[in-house]
Motif scaffolding. Structure first.
Motif, short mmCIF file in Angstrom:
data_model
loop_
_atom_site.label_atom_id
_atom_site.label_comp_id
_atom_site.label_asym_id
_atom_site.label_seq_id
_atom_site.Cartn_x
_atom_site.Cartn_y
_atom_site.Cartn_z
N TYR A 133 32.79 35.33 -6.00
CA TYR A 133 34.13 34.83 -6.36
C TYR A 133 34.30 34.82 -7.88
O TYR A 133 35.34 35.23 -8.41
CB TYR A 133 34.30 33.42 -5.79
CG TYR A 133 35.59 32.75 -6.17
CD1 TYR A 133 36.81 33.23 -5.71
CD2 TYR A 133 35.60 31.64 -7.02
CE1 TYR A 133 38.00 32.62 -6.07
CE2 TYR A 133 36.79 31.03 -7.39
CZ TYR A 133 37.99 31.52 -6.91
OH TYR A 133 39.16 30.93 -7.27
N LEU A 134 33.24 34.36 -8.54
CA LEU A 134 33.27 34.31 -10.01
C LEU A 134 33.44 35.72 -10.57
O LEU A 134 34.28 35.95 -11.46
CB LEU A 134 31.96 33.69 -10.51
CG LEU A 134 31.87 33.44 -12.00
CD1 LEU A 134 32.84 32.35 -12.42
CD2 LEU A 134 30.46 33.02 -12.38
N ALA A 135 32.66 36.64 -10.03
CA ALA A 135 32.74 38.03 -10.49
C ALA A 135 34.14 38.59 -10.22
O ALA A 135 34.72 39.28 -11.07
CB ALA A 135 31.68 38.87 -9.78
N GLU A 155 36.99 36.89 -9.88
CA GLU A 155 37.97 36.26 -10.76
C GLU A 155 37.83 36.73 -12.20
O GLU A 155 38.78 36.74 -12.97
CB GLU A 155 37.82 34.74 -10.71
CG GLU A 155 38.34 34.11 -9.43
CD GLU A 155 39.84 34.26 -9.25
OE1 GLU A 155 40.55 34.25 -10.27
OE2 GLU A 155 40.30 34.40 -8.10
N LYS A 156 36.61 37.07 -12.57
CA LYS A 156 36.38 37.57 -13.93
C LYS A 156 36.79 39.04 -14.06
O LYS A 156 36.67 39.63 -15.12
CB LYS A 156 34.90 37.42 -14.29
CG LYS A 156 34.46 35.98 -14.50
CD LYS A 156 34.57 35.60 -15.94
CE LYS A 156 34.20 34.14 -16.15
NZ LYS A 156 34.50 33.68 -17.49
#
Lengths: 140, 317, 319
Positions: free
Chosen positions: B26-28, B30-31
């Motif tokens: 998710y972080l990847a 969103e980034k």
């Protein structure tokens, strides 16, 4: 005896107070360990096999007990079974009357060996000379 | 059916691993790791303050980061920024780019777009970056204050140097004060200490005594003078004094003058009609003028008399 | 199948050599002549006053003790590194794994992670919520609300959470492992394993070390998730922040590299908080009284290792 063990390293299976059972494991795990480690036998299978063996010696009730909870005879039987788990085992029993001090003669040991005679290749018993009378005709 | 140990362990490991991987994924996402990246080039006269990885911010939200810094042949710093596809909509042809260097916190490139309906910025176009530097602004504001503080510190240093200097003013004052107090302890009075001569002190005492006597006699004289002044006042300002009489005379003179004035005007009228007898009238008129002047002189003398409080002899014409 | 009975006259006393204990330095120092003795031997040929010799003796003795201490530390460090390399090599060897190893590994993870979960989650919720509440309140008081995300991700998630987890695991599991291995050593149980050709490293140590690494990463992840969930509550209560805004702040502050580095740090912590107690457990002598000594030394060294790893990784981060 030590020399004998070194000579037959792959098959030698000692039963001795100098090679105690693993105290932080249950009885069945002490026995199954050998099959699991050397033959990569799955846990469930090895557990069933150990239960069968314990039943043969009449001590299946000790399967989930820790070592400290066992009597001297039960501890000897468990050590014997552990030794018998080695493939083509050459069982070396070292001073059995130290393991079971109150034993009058060697009959109990032989009875146990008879019950699992298909599990080992040969058995050697080492003891002091002055204990010879406990072995009866075998020492003649 | 009891839950085995293996199941519990497996569940924990798998559950946590899934949670961890999902979070990272998710972080990847969103980034913008999985999205298309657009590269824009900005320029600046100086590369000072720019760093690789610096965030690009639009309305307080990170929309990208500085990917690379280059120096072109013209000596300009080229800043390549990477913007994920979903944030490209904020970069318009009228967008301005400002390098914001706050006093506290990390520097960032702030994108402002006045009109979000204007066309998107073409990726090949190079836009200039302006700089807002809180640190320099703050330094500029603080500079005069620092100078003042430096001056104060210098003054304090000078003062402390003087204080610590054995030959300094303060130490000299203290030494003198010590001398004075020592002397004062030895002398009977301040005067003796001041003149450093006992005879002189006695002389001063005698002079002071004499001065007291003189003051008493002067006081007596002044009282007499006061009495005389009272008498003079009564002769001048009293009911039958000089001044009321003078007033009477003056009123009389003024009455006469008014009469004269009337006469003169009548004469002037007559002079307009009678051209032949002009000469005689002129003589008469000069006489009248003389009379007026004389009266004026008398008035002046009276004025002098009043101011000096003397009893003058008034000579009327 | 044959059956034999051999009776012998004397009982063989087995050679009690240890595979793992390697106190070379102490042994060498004990075997040879002590340095002050050497001094005396050489100095007696000269005419020195008693006081001079005494001063020399004291000086030499002090220097010798310092040297011995340094050598001990160096040797211990060298052995630990060697042992760590050996274990790492075994971790990547497929032959190290079998049914027995897997059983031990499952048991270890069960005892270390699964059994601890209720207590750990309770502690995480209480400690995490309190901590995050205090931090948020302080940030608001200082007017640093803009740095909420940075503090949350940069300090709490990447620094405080691993430290909290490693301390908890050290207190609960590392000490247990240290005592367990020490007791096994004293009871000769390791000899039993050797006698049955069971590799102690593969069977006993490898599962415990892998368990340390896995448990550390798992529990750290759970702790961080609990903390971040607490953060949603506190950011709403203290800052009146919506969940979207909170998520956005977290995403802005989250650095992929930092998170990966933190996971590596957790794995390193897990590796050393099990390796060091094992090593100290294996160094136990045959006496029961040596067990507490081994446990306390092991624990001290574990804490030293935690600090060293923390410092090294902080330096890495700064650079």
């Amino acid at each position: 005896m030590h020399a004998f063990l070194d000579k037959n390293r792959t098959q030698a299976a000692p039963v001795s107070v100098d090679f105690p059972l693993i105290s932080n494991q249950e009885t069945w795990m002490n026995i199954a360990l050998i099959k699991q480690y050397h033959e990569n036998m799955p846990k469930d299978e090895s557990q069933q096999f150990v239960f069968t063996c314990l039943r043969r010696l009449g001590i299946e009730h000790v399967a989930f007990k820790r070592i400290v909870a066992l009597s001297e005879e039960e501890a000897f039987c468990v050590m014997l079974l552990r030794a018998a788990m080695i493939q083509k085992a050459i069982i070396v029993i070292d001073r059995p009357f130290i393991i079971i001090p109150h034993l009058k003669d060697v009959c109990f040991i032989f009875q146990m060996l008879e019950k699992i005679n298909d599990l080992y290749y040969s058995c050697h018993v080492y003891d002091y000379k002055w204990m010879a009378d406990k072995y009866g005709d075998l020492c003649q | 059916m009891s839950i085995t140990r293996e199941f519990k362990v497996g569940f924990l490991v798998v559950f946590t691993a899934i949670l961890l991987i999902a979070t990272l994924f998710y972080l990847a996402y969103e980034k913008g790791v999985f999205s298309t990246i657009h590269t824009y080039t900005l320029s600046s006269h100086s590369g000072d303050g720019f760093t690789e990885g610096m965030p690009v911010v639009f309305s307080g939200f990170n929309i990208g980061k500085v990917h690379a810094l280059e120096l072109n042949d013209q000596g300009l710093t080229l800043i390549k920024i990477k913007i994920p596809n979903k944030h490209v909509k904020w970069i318009r042809s009228d967008s301005s780019f400002v390098l914001y260097r706050p006093l506290i916190g990390a520097a960032r490139i702030v994108v402002s777009s006045a009109n979000l309906h204007s066309p998107l910025l073409p990726p090949g176009e190079i836009r200039e970056v302006n700089t807002i530097n809180d640190i320099n602004d703050a330094i500029a504001k603080v500079q005069p204050l620092i100078e003042k503080i430096t001056n104060i510190a210098e003054n304090i240093e000078r003062l402390t140097n003087q204080l610590s200097d054995p030959a300094g003013s303060l130490n000299r004052i203290l030494a003198n004060a010590r001398k004075v107090t020592d002397t004062l302890a030895r002398k009977k009075s301040l005067l003796e200490m001041a003149v450093d001569d006992e005879e002189s002190v006695k002389a001063v005492h005698a002079a002071l005594k004499k001065l007291k006597d003189i003051t008493a006699s002067v006081d007596g004289v002044l009282k007499k003078v006061d009495k005389m002044a009272d008498k003079t006042d009564s002769s001048l300002y009293g009911k039958d004094g000089t001044l009321p009489q003078v007033n009477k005379i003056l009123k009389d003179i003024i009455g006469k003058l008014e009469k004269l004035d009337t006469t003169v005007s009548n004469i002037n009228k007559m002079s307009g009609d009678l051209s032949e007898g002009t000469k005689n009238f002129r003589i008469l008129r000069s006489d009248i003028d003389d009379t007026v002047n004389a009266i004026d002189d008398v008035a002046k003398k009276l004025d002098d008399l009043l101011s000096t409080k003397k009893e003058p002899e008034i000579k009327l014409p | 199948m044959s059956f034999k009975c051999i009776i012998f006259n004397t009982c063989v006393k087995y050679n009690d050599s240890s595979l793992f204990v390697n106190d070379n330095v102490a042994d060498t120092a004990d075997r040879g002549l002590q340095f002050p003795d050497l001094c005396y031997k050489h100095l007696t040929s000269f005419v020195f006053s008693h006081n001079t010799i005494k001063k020399y003796w004291l000086l030499m003795a002090s220097l010798e003790s310092i040297g011995r201490f340094i050598l001990q530390i160096t040797a211990s460090l060298r052995d630990t590194i060697y042992f760590a390399l050996l274990v790492i090599t075994r971790i990547f060897q497929l032959s190290s794994y079998n049914s027995a190893t897997r059983t031990v590994l499952v048991n270890q993870i069960y005892f270390t992670s699964v059994q601890i979960i209720p207590a750990f989650l309770t502690a995480s919720i209480i400690f995490g919520s309190l901590f995050i509440g205090i931090v948020f309140h302080a940030l608001k008081g200082l007017g640093l609300s803009d740095y909420l995300g940075n503090v949350l991700m940069g300090l709490i998630v990447t620094e405080i959470s691993p430290l909290f987890t490693v301390l908890l695991l050290t207190l609960r599991s590392a000490s247990a492992i240290n005592a367990e291995i020490a007791v096994m050593k004293v009871n000769n149980e390791l000899h039993s394993l050797e006698a049955f050709r069971i590799d102690v490293i593969n069977y006993l140590l490898l599962p415990r070390i892998i368990n340390g690494m896995v448990s550390m990463v798992l529990l750290y992840s759970l702790f961080s998730i609990v903390l971040l969930i607490s953060g949603i509550v506190f950011s709403g209560v203290i800052f009146g922040m919506s969940m979207d805004a909170y998520t956005n702040i977290l995403l802005n502050s989250a650095n992929f590299y930092d998170i990966v580095l933190t996971l590596v740090k957790c794995a390193l912590f897990g590796f050393f908080i099990t390796l060091i107690p094992i090593r100290f457990g294996l160094r136990t002598s045959d006496e029961l009284t040596s067990i507490p000594v081994a446990v306390s030394s092991g624990m001290v060294n574990v804490f030293a290792a935690i600090i060293i790893i923390e410092v090294l990784l902080l330096i890495t981060k700064i650079i």
